[in-house]
Each structure stands twice: as structure tokens, then as C-alpha cells.
Design an enzyme around this catalytic site. Sequence first.
Site, PDB file in Angstrom:
ATOM      1  CG  ASP A   1      45.889  38.767  26.988  1.00 19.68           C
ATOM      2  OD1 ASP A   1      46.736  39.613  26.705  1.00 19.68           O
ATOM      3  OD2 ASP A   1      44.889  39.000  27.696  1.00 19.68           O
TER       4      ASP A   1
ATOM      5  CG  HIS B   1      36.832  39.350  24.352  1.00 21.72           C
ATOM      6  ND1 HIS B   1      35.929  40.375  24.269  1.00 21.72           N
ATOM      7  CD2 HIS B   1      38.026  39.903  24.673  1.00 21.72           C
ATOM      8  CE1 HIS B   1      36.554  41.512  24.534  1.00 21.72           C
ATOM      9  NE2 HIS B   1      37.816  41.255  24.786  1.00 21.72           N
TER      10      HIS B   1
ATOM     11  CG  HIS C   1      41.471  43.012  32.063  1.00 19.42           C
ATOM     12  ND1 HIS C   1      41.384  43.112  30.702  1.00 19.42           N
ATOM     13  CD2 HIS C   1      41.435  44.303  32.524  1.00 19.42           C
ATOM     14  CE1 HIS C   1      41.284  44.392  30.347  1.00 19.42           C
ATOM     15  NE2 HIS C   1      41.319  45.131  31.431  1.00 19.42           N
TER      16      HIS C   1
HETATM   17  C1  SDX Z   1      41.372  40.806  27.879  1.00 17.59           C
HETATM   18  O1  SDX Z   1      37.108  43.277  27.856  1.00 17.59           O
HETATM   19  C2  SDX Z   1      38.091  43.449  27.088  1.00 17.59           C
HETATM   20  O2  SDX Z   1      37.984  44.098  26.077  1.00 17.59           O
HETATM   21  C3  SDX Z   1      39.383  42.811  27.538  1.00 17.59           C
HETATM   22  C4  SDX Z   1      40.595  42.811  26.572  1.00 17.59           C
HETATM   23  C5  SDX Z   1      41.117  44.234  26.371  1.00 17.59           C
HETATM   24  O3  SDX Z   1      41.809  44.463  25.370  1.00 17.59           O
HETATM   25  O4  SDX Z   1      40.895  45.089  27.239  1.00 17.59           O
HETATM   26  O5  SDX Z   1      40.244  42.264  25.316  1.00 17.59           O
HETATM   27  C6  SDX Z   1      41.796  42.044  27.162  1.00 17.59           C
HETATM   28  O6  SDX Z   1      41.113  40.881  29.052  1.00 17.59           O
HETATM   29  C7  SDX Z   1      41.239  39.510  27.103  1.00 17.59           C
HETATM   30  C8  SDX Z   1      40.663  38.375  27.933  1.00 17.59           C
HETATM   31  C9  SDX Z   1      41.777  37.678  28.680  1.00 17.59           C
HETATM   32  N1  SDX Z   1      41.284  36.647  29.586  1.00 17.59           N
HETATM   33  C10 SDX Z   1      41.442  35.347  29.360  1.00 17.59           C
HETATM   34  O7  SDX Z   1      41.955  34.917  28.331  1.00 17.59           O
HETATM   35  C11 SDX Z   1      41.013  34.446  30.496  1.00 17.59           C
HETATM   36  C12 SDX Z   1      40.213  33.290  29.972  1.00 17.59           C
HETATM   37  N2  SDX Z   1      38.938  33.805  29.510  1.00 17.59           N
HETATM   38  C13 SDX Z   1      37.785  33.771  30.354  1.00 17.59           C
HETATM   39  O8  SDX Z   1      38.011  33.796  31.710  1.00 17.59           O
HETATM   40  C14 SDX Z   1      36.596  34.570  29.827  1.00 17.59           C
HETATM   41  O9  SDX Z   1      36.385  34.179  28.518  1.00 17.59           O
HETATM   42  C15 SDX Z   1      36.608  36.117  29.910  1.00 17.59           C
HETATM   43  C16 SDX Z   1      36.940  36.609  31.305  1.00 17.59           C
HETATM   44  C17 SDX Z   1      37.586  36.708  28.927  1.00 17.59           C
HETATM   45  C18 SDX Z   1      35.191  36.596  29.559  1.00 17.59           C
HETATM   46  O10 SDX Z   1      34.313  36.218  30.597  1.00 17.59           O
HETATM   47  P1  SDX Z   1      32.727  36.243  30.381  1.00 17.59           P
HETATM   48  O11 SDX Z   1      32.325  37.326  29.503  1.00 17.59           O
HETATM   49  O12 SDX Z   1      32.097  36.232  31.732  1.00 17.59           O
HETATM   50  O13 SDX Z   1      32.515  34.825  29.696  1.00 17.59           O
HETATM   51  P2  SDX Z   1      31.309  34.379  28.846  1.00 17.59           P
HETATM   52  O14 SDX Z   1      30.034  34.911  29.401  1.00 17.59           O
HETATM   53  O15 SDX Z   1      31.582  34.713  27.418  1.00 17.59           O
HETATM   54  O16 SDX Z   1      31.361  32.796  28.991  1.00 17.59           O
HETATM   55  C19 SDX Z   1      30.391  32.035  28.319  1.00 17.59           C
HETATM   56  C20 SDX Z   1      30.627  30.594  28.630  1.00 17.59           C
HETATM   57  C21 SDX Z   1      30.616  30.240  30.121  1.00 17.59           C
HETATM   58  O17 SDX Z   1      30.175  28.889  30.198  1.00 17.59           O
HETATM   59  P3  SDX Z   1      28.610  28.561  30.542  1.00 17.59           P
HETATM   60  O18 SDX Z   1      28.374  29.114  31.916  1.00 17.59           O
HETATM   61  O19 SDX Z   1      27.789  29.223  29.481  1.00 17.59           O
HETATM   62  O20 SDX Z   1      28.528  27.051  30.502  1.00 17.59           O
HETATM   63  O21 SDX Z   1      31.918  30.173  28.164  1.00 17.59           O
HETATM   64  C22 SDX Z   1      32.695  29.672  29.253  1.00 17.59           C
HETATM   65  C23 SDX Z   1      32.073  30.294  30.498  1.00 17.59           C
HETATM   66  O22 SDX Z   1      32.366  29.527  31.649  1.00 17.59           O
HETATM   67  N3  SDX Z   1      34.076  30.168  29.057  1.00 17.59           N
HETATM   68  C24 SDX Z   1      35.164  29.403  29.082  1.00 17.59           C
HETATM   69  C25 SDX Z   1      36.238  30.256  28.791  1.00 17.59           C
HETATM   70  N4  SDX Z   1      35.773  31.505  28.584  1.00 17.59           N
HETATM   71  C26 SDX Z   1      34.445  31.453  28.758  1.00 17.59           C
HETATM   72  N5  SDX Z   1      35.341  28.111  29.319  1.00 17.59           N
HETATM   73  C27 SDX Z   1      36.610  27.624  29.284  1.00 17.59           C
HETATM   74  N6  SDX Z   1      37.701  28.393  29.008  1.00 17.59           N
HETATM   75  C28 SDX Z   1      37.542  29.715  28.761  1.00 17.59           C
HETATM   76  N7  SDX Z   1      38.591  30.487  28.510  1.00 17.59           N
END
Ligand code: SDX
Length: 422
Positions: A364, A308, A267
Site C-alpha cells: 500500500d 506486515h 489492511h
Molecule cells: C495489507 O495480511 C496481508 O497479507 C495483508 C495485505 C494483503 O495483500 O492482503 O498484504 C495487505 O493489509 C498490508 C498492510 C497495510 N497496513 C498498513 O500499512 C498499516 C500500518 N501497518 C501496521 O499497522 C502493521 O504493520 C500491520 C497491521 C500491517 C501488521 O500488524 P502486526 O502483524 O500486528 O504487527 P507486528 O507484530 O509485525 O509488529 C511488530 C512491532 C510492534 O512493535 P512492538 O510491540 O514489538 O514494540 O512493530 C510495530 C508494532 O507496534 N509496528 C509498527 C508498524 N507496524 C508494526 N510501528 C510503527 N509503524 C508501523 N507501521
Amino acid sequence: MVDRSVKLVDSQQGKEIELPVYEPTLGRPVIDIASLPKEAGYFTHDPGFGVTSSCESKITFIDGGEGKLLYRGYSIEDVSENLNYLDTAYLLYHGEVPTKEQSEAYTQKIKYYRLLNERVHHFFDGFYYDAHPMAMMTGLVGSLAAFYPDAIDINDEKMREITSLRLIAKMPMIAAAIYRHYKGYPVIYPEHNEGYTESFLRLMFERPGQDYEPDPLAAKALDLLFILHADHEQNASTSTVRLAGSTGTNPYAAISAGIASLWGPAHGGANEAVLNMLDEIGSVENIPKFIEKAKDKQDPFKLMGFGHRVYRNYDPRAKIIQSICYEILERYGDDPRMELAMKLEEAALKDDYFIERKLYPNVDFYSGIIYSALGIPVNMFTVMFAIARTSGWVAHWNEMVSDGYRIGRPRQLYTGNNIRKL
Ligand code: SDX
């Protein structure tokens, strides 16, 4: 409120259950499942709340497919171009843009409420100088509950407003005090005539015996970052504030819970993690190796600042941040991490793994480069996010309490032992 209904057919029980559907102003309709246990004997299962609406809200809306974000119906581009952070905070809380008089009165109130009780500074005696700033912030904001026990009167609208003003006003003071504790600088107090972000810059960087004039460009960049981070629907930290608040707890404690939730690298902690990741990548030649690591399911590494839950498109906030990055780097000197970040983005956006999953840079990804150029240490980045998000947290908490609420209490799918005897 009920706009139509859907029928759920349970062939095993030979039953049809009619469930009400509510139409939102924008976004997907939602099915009200509250009658399911009584009508059919089921709970629903949605770990991570991927498809579950937890509340009704009028504050913020995201169109994830289109990459659009609205605060009270105004696009983030419109808000960030035409309002400052405090007017944005007012808009989020009250629902309308303040008039000139309302804006001035609001700013004066923020100035009035910003001082910290001197006793708050004594908590620092118990913290190591290099304790993580988010650890200190969680503790210090929670401690405000001890100074304002009257805030527990959450059904008093006036008290809710005062609490919200106090929090928005005091967060920069707390953040700056944390930084000064780390640096060993004495605490200083704000000047009356400075704006919210100018004042914050002074509180951070003014040193005894040296003149300090906040740079208007730095103040403008910070104000913009604060607007962009102010609110984002039912994200993890806002949902945490709502859940904690739904017990009727002291609001400072609920906001402290939100800060704890924000800290995680998935997050708000991602802004700190992005810069650490860029430092680890080091140079453009290493990008392919890190892209492969991010795709490897056996490797916990993820591309920080990418992906996201809601956006399946470019995060509109990341685009706005990218545009001001250049202005800041021109003034404060180039940062090789900017080029590295842009090359990393380019490589990821060409890669099938990221294309198929619709993973784009989020808010971010570029924010840390600005913070860093302004001299804010990496471990303070999430503190900056917390200052900005306070306006969203208090708006949601106030909406929840004024609309009427039930304690948040999810169910579970129990897969432990069946009943047994010792
Ligand atoms: C914020 O929610 C909000 O609104 C948050 C926010 C706010 O203003 O409040 O916008 C602020 O928290 C931004 C996010 C910051 N976090 C990161 O940048 C960390 C890296 N991102 C990930 O950990 C992830 O993308 C999340 C936590 C942001 C979202 O997680 P989800 O919703 O569980 O991910 P998803 O279901 O969209 O993922 C789909 C696929 C998965 O792979 P498969 O299982 O389908 O094979 O995409 C992959 C994930 O493993 N994936 C990534 C990835 N993000 C998703 N793979 C590699 N690198 C990444 N960053």
C-alpha cells in the site's frame, strides 16, 4: 497426510500427548492440535492468529523472510510480467494458466456477466453523494445476494463458477457507478471490445458529450496493480470471506463481509491512509517528527504502508509498484508526494526501531501515488484494492467449499465473572 509427530509433555498431569505434524510443500510444518482438548483438556490461545494455520490451501504462498510471493507456484514477478489480470484471476481459481482459447472464453464470460441489474442503481438514491465509497461498495455487493438467490446453492460447482465470474465482472461496474454517483455523472455502459481495465477507465471517466479514449499506459498500470493485489494467502479479508462462507451463507454476502474487513486502515484501507499521511507530513523536514511519532507507544500513529504480519523483508509487490510509478509520473506529471514517500522510506529503513522490527514498505505504500496520478480520488483507493482482491476471495471461497469445510468457530479464554446470582 500425517508426516511425523511431536510430543507435548504436560508435567503437571504427568502426560505425554502425541500430536501429528503436517509438512507443507513450502513453509513451516504445522502441528495438528485438534486432539488436545480430548487428550489433555486444553484449548490453545493465539489472539490475532499469529501462528495458527486456519486451513489447507494450494493457492498462494508467501515466504516472509525472503520477501517472496507465489500465485499457484509462479513468482509474482513472473505473473506480473507475463499475464494480465483476468488470466491471473483464472490461474488463482482454476490452478493453471489458461490456454489462449480458455483465456478468450473467460474474457467473453466476464463481459457477459458484467452488467448490473438496473435496480441496483436505485440504491444510490439512498446514499449521500459523498458517502464513503467503501460503505457503498459493502452495501451494493451485499445487495447482489438479493438478485442472485440461486447462488446459495454453493455445492453446485457450476453455480460457484458463475458466481465468481459475476463478482469479478461486476466489481468494476459497481466501483465506477459509485464514482459517478459522487461526481453526479449519469451511468454509462461498457463498450464490447475493450479490455477489463480500459473498460473500467471509460466507465469512470467518460463524460457525456466528450470523447474519451482510455490511455493504454494507464490501463497497463491498473492491470498491474490488480495483479499485485489479487491474492495474498489468509489475510484478514480473505479469512473473513472464508469464515462467513463457512456458515454456508450466500457468497455475495460473504464477499461483502470481506470488503468490510478490507476497509480497515490496518489492511486495505492503508492505501488511502498513506496518502492522507503524506499530505499531513507535508514536507521532507517534517519526516523526523513523524518517525518519532510512529515509534512512540503512547501515540496511536503508525507509519501507514509500513510493516506486515508475514513479510520481515521488502514486500515484493511494493518493489514492482515503485518501478511503474516513475513511468506513470513521467506521463501524468510529477507528484511531490513521490519524493516525500521515498525520503520517508529511506529515513525509516535507517532507523533502529524499524530495522530491529524488520518493518519495510508494503503493497500500500506506493500504490496510492499511481491511483492519484490516474485521477482516482483518495477515498476510492480501497475500492480499487477490493476490485482486484475479488479474484482471490472467490478462489479461496471456492477452494474451501470444494475441499469440504466445517463452520469456523474459535474458542476463547474466558476471564469474566465466575457464575453468580442476581
Ligand atoms: C495489507 O495480511 C496481508 O497479507 C495483508 C495485505 C494483503 O495483500 O492482503 O498484504 C495487505 O493489509 C498490508 C498492510 C497495510 N497496513 C498498513 O500499512 C498499516 C500500518 N501497518 C501496521 O499497522 C502493521 O504493520 C500491520 C497491521 C500491517 C501488521 O500488524 P502486526 O502483524 O500486528 O504487527 P507486528 O507484530 O509485525 O509488529 C511488530 C512491532 C510492534 O512493535 P512492538 O510491540 O514489538 O514494540 O512493530 C510495530 C508494532 O507496534 N509496528 C509498527 C508498524 N507496524 C508494526 N510501528 C510503527 N509503524 C508501523 N507501521
